[in-house]
Design an enzyme around this catalytic site. Sequence first.
Site, mmCIF file in Angstrom:
data_model
loop_
_atom_site.group_PDB
_atom_site.id
_atom_site.type_symbol
_atom_site.label_atom_id
_atom_site.label_comp_id
_atom_site.label_asym_id
_atom_site.label_seq_id
_atom_site.Cartn_x
_atom_site.Cartn_y
_atom_site.Cartn_z
ATOM 1 N N ASP A 67 1.136 28.147 16.705
ATOM 2 C CA ASP A 67 0.910 27.064 15.737
ATOM 3 C C ASP A 67 0.470 27.521 14.355
ATOM 4 O O ASP A 67 0.146 26.684 13.503
ATOM 5 C CB ASP A 67 -0.139 26.091 16.287
ATOM 6 C CG ASP A 67 0.399 25.264 17.429
ATOM 7 O OD1 ASP A 67 1.523 24.756 17.304
ATOM 8 O OD2 ASP A 67 -0.299 25.140 18.454
ATOM 9 N N ASP A 108 8.453 22.603 19.295
ATOM 10 C CA ASP A 108 7.547 22.507 18.148
ATOM 11 C C ASP A 108 7.516 23.811 17.338
ATOM 12 O O ASP A 108 7.288 23.820 16.130
ATOM 13 C CB ASP A 108 6.113 22.196 18.602
ATOM 14 C CG ASP A 108 6.038 21.355 19.864
ATOM 15 O OD1 ASP A 108 6.967 21.430 20.686
ATOM 16 O OD2 ASP A 108 5.049 20.654 20.049
#
Length: 413
Positions: A122, A185
């Site tokens: 992330d 993602d």
Amino acid sequence: MNFKQQILGSIFATLMLVGCGSTVSNTRLSDKFDVDAQLDYCAKQSSNALKLIPKDGSIPRSIASNNEQWKFVDYKDWTSGFWPGELWYLYESTGDHKWEVAADKFTNYLAALAVTPAVDHDLGFQVFNSFGNGYRLTNNPEYKEVILKTANNLAKLFNPKVGTILSWPRNVPNMEWPQHNTIMDNMINLELLFWASKNGGDKSLYDMAVSHATVTMKNHFRPDYTSYHVVVYDKETGEKIKGVTHQGYSDSSMWARGQSWAIYGYTMVYRETKDPKFLDFAHKVTRVYLDRLPKDLIPYWDFDDPAIPHAPRDASAAAVVASALLELSTYTKDSALSKEYFDKAEGMLKELSDNYQSKTKNTALLLHSTGHKPANSEIDYSIIYADYYYVEALLRYKKLKEGEQPLLTYKFN
Ligand code: GLY
């Protein structure tokens, strides 16, 4: 002019308007959507939110429905970059120095990510939204250093045998750890690698990003271009073991935010590579999403939840897609398609603005996002990433209406 002539005249005028609205310019269809009013609303809400944040490294993440209290996280949380990113966008929108001061403060909370080994994929969400937007707007060399170091940290998760980044370097249920997992993602974090490779970082970062996008394109999609949330690979041979879900309704369903990451991700990868295969793919993953949307253009959290129409919505997916569509609308020579993308993005922003704004309910921007439904977490919440992409999309929309390119990032490329 008699009544019949008047009617024919107005039909002709409408057809002319529709016919002429085919280029990406300020001749677009609707003048009814008041983007400045929405940006003013965002600044007002965020001013109020700022007053509620403890000065101890806390960063706002989400608010439960019928509640006013933010849940705060620290810089390690995957959502930590969205709030500083939103503040940078407000600085960009208003030019008001107060937003720069606030954005700088929250951005610097994340600086440790540059000198900490990656525990997750992330880092792009975290560091590119905060330091990346900050560098774009201020040219501060300290920000650049953080971005470049963080890109190198992310690159350490790249497995050359598979050709993708390891998204979760730890034991997550159903991921057959220590095999290799990659989640949809993760596409968004490639932007950090592309940027670093073009701004002083190693050229291999570019190759990793292209490899990740290519391998994901091959393995992460069903024949109808809906995406798996996760693909598990054999970490030694690179063979695909299985496609599964983690945050969606089922292994075979289209999780709305996962598909939104695909739409945004492949649009961005085309921008960075100019390789037409990625553009073609961006159109395909967009088509299936648009064709299956409800009339109001805001998806249910998963397109295949049998509880629809009583399932929760996901405003965050709508905001991500609205922003991506505005960019994608500028990459096609097919004027009808370009217009469809622009009009749908405008419709999404209008619906979010008319019916999803938090207003006096809380100090976030939007209501009704779904975080992780299978884990019973953040369902029908205000969530910071919805707000971030909402402001980004509003700014992109405004630029397009003013006849400019919609991109806010990459000013220094
Ligand atoms: N895992 C990031 C997301 O919820 O979209």
